[in-house]
Design an enzyme around this catalytic site. Sequence first.
Site, PDB file in Angstrom:
ATOM      1  N   HIS A 104       0.826  -1.198   0.000  1.00  0.00           N
ATOM      2  CA  HIS A 104       0.000   0.000   0.000  1.00  0.00           C
ATOM      3  C   HIS A 104       0.865   1.255   0.000  1.00  0.00           C
ATOM      4  O   HIS A 104       2.063   1.208   0.303  1.00  0.00           O
ATOM      5  CB  HIS A 104      -0.925   0.030   1.231  1.00  0.00           C
ATOM      6  N   ASP A 106       0.579   5.020   1.888  1.00  0.00           N
ATOM      7  CA  ASP A 106      -0.149   5.499   3.070  1.00  0.00           C
ATOM      8  C   ASP A 106      -1.280   6.467   2.705  1.00  0.00           C
ATOM      9  O   ASP A 106      -1.079   7.450   1.977  1.00  0.00           O
ATOM     10  CB  ASP A 106       0.810   6.195   4.047  1.00  0.00           C
ATOM     11  N   HIS A 260       4.691   0.217   0.193  1.00  0.00           N
ATOM     12  CA  HIS A 260       5.449  -0.562   1.169  1.00  0.00           C
ATOM     13  C   HIS A 260       4.595  -1.681   1.745  1.00  0.00           C
ATOM     14  O   HIS A 260       3.372  -1.717   1.548  1.00  0.00           O
ATOM     15  CB  HIS A 260       6.038   0.333   2.265  1.00  0.00           C
ATOM     16  N   ARG A 275       5.186   6.569  13.526  1.00  0.00           N
ATOM     17  CA  ARG A 275       5.193   7.162  12.191  1.00  0.00           C
ATOM     18  C   ARG A 275       4.674   8.592  12.234  1.00  0.00           C
ATOM     19  O   ARG A 275       3.613   8.840  12.812  1.00  0.00           O
ATOM     20  CB  ARG A 275       4.305   6.333  11.269  1.00  0.00           C
TER      21      ARG A 275
HETATM   22 FE   LIG Z   1       1.901   2.104   5.752  1.00  0.00          FE
END
Ligand SMILES: [Fe+2]
Length: 319
Positions: A104, A106, A260, A275
Amino acid sequence: MTSAPVVQSPTLTVQKVGGRIGAVISGVRLGGDLDEVTVAAVRAALLEHKVVFFRDQQHLDGESHEAFARLLGTPVAHPTVPSVDGRYALGIDNERGGRANQWHTDVTFVPAYPAFSILRAEVIPPYGGNTLWSNTAAAYRDLPEPLRTLADSVRGVHTNDYDYAATRPGASSAALEQHRKVFTAVTFQTEHPVVRVHPETGERTLILGNFLQKLSGFRAADSRALIGVLQSHVERPENTVRWQWRAGDVAIWDNRATQHYGVDDSDDHERTLRRVTIDGDVPVGVDGRRSVLLAPESVPEPGHGIASGASTDGAVAEA
Ligand SMILES: [Fe+2]
């Protein structure tokens, strides 16, 4: 292809880890006080290599992680998942269902999805839990010319309300319920071009991945088959890099030019990462058409700070 400007920094070293994606940057202590020349060099390496890795950044905490992020742009909150500590950092913890074992990009279910994500490893399992990234500009260049032409002209609808249960056959019913309540608290639908023109490098990159539900104007079966063909180029090993985390590592990726995948193979060992995402802009296709938010009418404000994708100027459907 337009290449990133070369910026020299006296102390920084950039070493490629793969032919098409990934570089390790050494000689940098990340934080909010990093000088301008070094930040420019990091940004240039990031645009060129798509994902850059830093070892031994244990000194970072939530505050300095965010302070460093501000040197690359404006931190944005996840549109539906609350932050763990009231800051912008999102917890990627396997115990809280934070397993991302699907390819995917983000937050592509909103128009102006993040430009960069900065992931910091706090606790790493004794084995497994690697992350893979793929270069979606290289994947686009790999396509035979007739397929590139087709991809250039197609748009696709992305949503956060994908079939989570189907992609997580091992998930408990509690995890499924939690996902439904939190991740899809608001259901977003956004139409993106399948190919966007990167606003900083001018490269064409593919917008596909797990949140892509369907190609606009195609029957479901044709849509699935075509997505499969395009996505297979993203997943080719030659277009990917695999990172074996150590505690204190930081990875930064250009979310506009990558997908990723977090490998879910560390059993029940703890894996905790943080993150911070940096605001992006509304993608523009090869034909100049922008991405469009189909639902809801606007991106709601999350509890803390501005939402990723909130900068949707002109991206809201007129209907
Ligand atoms: Fe992600």
